[in-house]
Scaffold this motif. Structure first.
Motif, PDB file in Angstrom:
ATOM      1  N   UNK A 151      -2.325 -12.529   7.390  1.00  7.40           N
ATOM      2  CA  UNK A 151      -3.341 -11.493   7.193  1.00  7.40           C
ATOM      3  C   UNK A 151      -2.924 -10.202   7.898  1.00  7.40           C
ATOM      4  N   UNK A 152      -2.177 -10.325   8.990  1.00 11.86           N
ATOM      5  CA  UNK A 152      -1.763  -9.116   9.725  1.00 11.86           C
ATOM      6  C   UNK A 152      -0.893  -8.193   8.882  1.00 11.86           C
ATOM      7  N   UNK A 153      -0.300  -8.725   7.801  1.00  8.95           N
ATOM      8  CA  UNK A 153       0.590  -7.931   6.956  1.00  8.95           C
ATOM      9  C   UNK A 153      -0.157  -7.108   5.902  1.00  8.95           C
ATOM     10  N   UNK A 154      -1.437  -7.367   5.694  1.00  6.99           N
ATOM     11  CA  UNK A 154      -2.169  -6.733   4.593  1.00  6.99           C
ATOM     12  C   UNK A 154      -2.178  -5.199   4.623  1.00  6.99           C
ATOM     13  N   UNK A 213       1.709   0.993   2.656  1.00  7.06           N
ATOM     14  CA  UNK A 213       3.132   1.323   2.536  1.00  7.06           C
ATOM     15  C   UNK A 213       3.617   1.188   1.100  1.00  7.06           C
ATOM     16  N   UNK A 214       3.071   0.202   0.392  1.00  6.71           N
ATOM     17  CA  UNK A 214       3.453   0.001  -1.015  1.00  6.71           C
ATOM     18  C   UNK A 214       2.954   1.170  -1.859  1.00  6.71           C
ATOM     19  N   UNK A 215       1.721   1.587  -1.630  1.00  7.48           N
ATOM     20  CA  UNK A 215       1.166   2.723  -2.373  1.00  7.48           C
ATOM     21  C   UNK A 215       2.004   3.981  -2.125  1.00  7.48           C
ATOM     22  N   UNK A 245       3.634  -2.386  -8.532  1.00  5.65           N
ATOM     23  CA  UNK A 245       3.395  -2.288  -7.089  1.00  5.65           C
ATOM     24  C   UNK A 245       2.204  -1.378  -6.805  1.00  5.65           C
ATOM     25  N   UNK A 246       2.210  -0.198  -7.400  1.00  6.26           N
ATOM     26  CA  UNK A 246       1.173   0.801  -7.116  1.00  6.26           C
ATOM     27  C   UNK A 246      -0.205   0.310  -7.548  1.00  6.26           C
ATOM     28  N   UNK A 277      10.977   4.442   8.109  1.00  4.26           N
ATOM     29  CA  UNK A 277       9.602   4.728   7.728  1.00  4.26           C
ATOM     30  C   UNK A 277       8.662   4.014   8.691  1.00  4.26           C
ATOM     31  N   UNK A 278       7.391   4.404   8.675  1.00  6.46           N
ATOM     32  CA  UNK A 278       6.384   3.810   9.556  1.00  6.46           C
ATOM     33  C   UNK A 278       5.671   2.688   8.809  1.00  6.46           C
TER      34      UNK A 278
END
Length: 223
Positions: free
Chosen positions: A128-131, A136-138, A33-34, A78-79
């Motif tokens: 694309x709006x989710x990119x 958040x993944x990092x 993921x990171x 979380x945000x």
């Protein structure tokens, strides 16, 4: 192991059976993921700038990014970040539209949502709006693959069965997103999330990531 909760069979084996396999899976998944999210963020910086400019041209007053409080693993808030695809006062207008919800269960979806901007329709259709969720993944709030992160108002309506999807880290994509998305009911989405939790593996994660890329290129029923 299988238990019955509210008349439904639910698998409680959320990760591989042995403790060693569980630790290896979670560590490898987090590392993948990171690394992938970091690479993606770096590669997509020029594209992010382009999308930001287009959003600002259509609606100069609003912010480029939109964030929302979501509920993560073990019900931790979380945000979550997205590119803004709606008018700047979309949250205030939501209350007026709740009675027009087109998806059953603890979730709101409306195909012809009047709050969505012109550029918003395009970036939502292609996901694309989710990119920005790569950030958040990092941070570790989300995984690349997992159940959709729920809103607090949705979780307030959850049954004990529904809350099983909160046992794992939420994801940017998952079985729901590649299996019909907005054409599915809440219960169908829940079933897919629980299926993923039962079956999850690195190989399944990789397959779902490839399917997600395909959907970005050839959009499905997202709106």
């Amino acid at each position: 192991m299988e238990v019955v909760l509210e008349g439904n069979p639910v698998y409680t084996d959320y990760v591989p059976e042995t403790k060693k396999a569980k630790i290896m899976y979670l560590m490898t998944k987090r590392g993948m993921d990171f690394i992938l999210a970091l690479i993606g963020m770096v590669i997509l910086i020029p594209f992010f700038v382009l999308i930001a400019i287009i959003i600002k041209i259509e609606d100069p007053k609003g912010s480029v990014f939109f964030y929302q409080t979501r509920i993560g693993k073990h019900e931790r808030p979380f945000r979550m970040y997205k590119f803004r695809s709606m008018v700047s006062n979309a949250e205030e207008l939501l209350e007026e539209l709740l009675d027009q919800n087109e998806v059953g269960g603890a979730m709101f979806k409306m195909k012809e949502d009047p709050r969505i901007t012109k550029v918003g329709k395009l970036i939502r259709k292609t996901s694309i709006d989710e990119l920005p969720q790569l950030w958040n993944v990092i941070r570790g709030d989300m995984s690349l693959v997992g159940p959709r992160p729920a809103l607090p108002r949705e979780v307030e309506q959850y049954t004990s069965l529904d809350k099983l999807r909160l046992k794992v880290t939420p994801g940017c994509t998952g079985l729901w997103q590649v299996s019909g998305r907005n054409n599915l009911s809440f219960q169908e989405m829940l079933a897919l999330d629980l299926e993923y939790i039962e079956r999850r593996s690195l190989w399944l994660d990789v397959k779902l990531l490839f399917k997600t890329v395909k959907i970005i290129v050839f959009p499905n029923s997202a709106y």
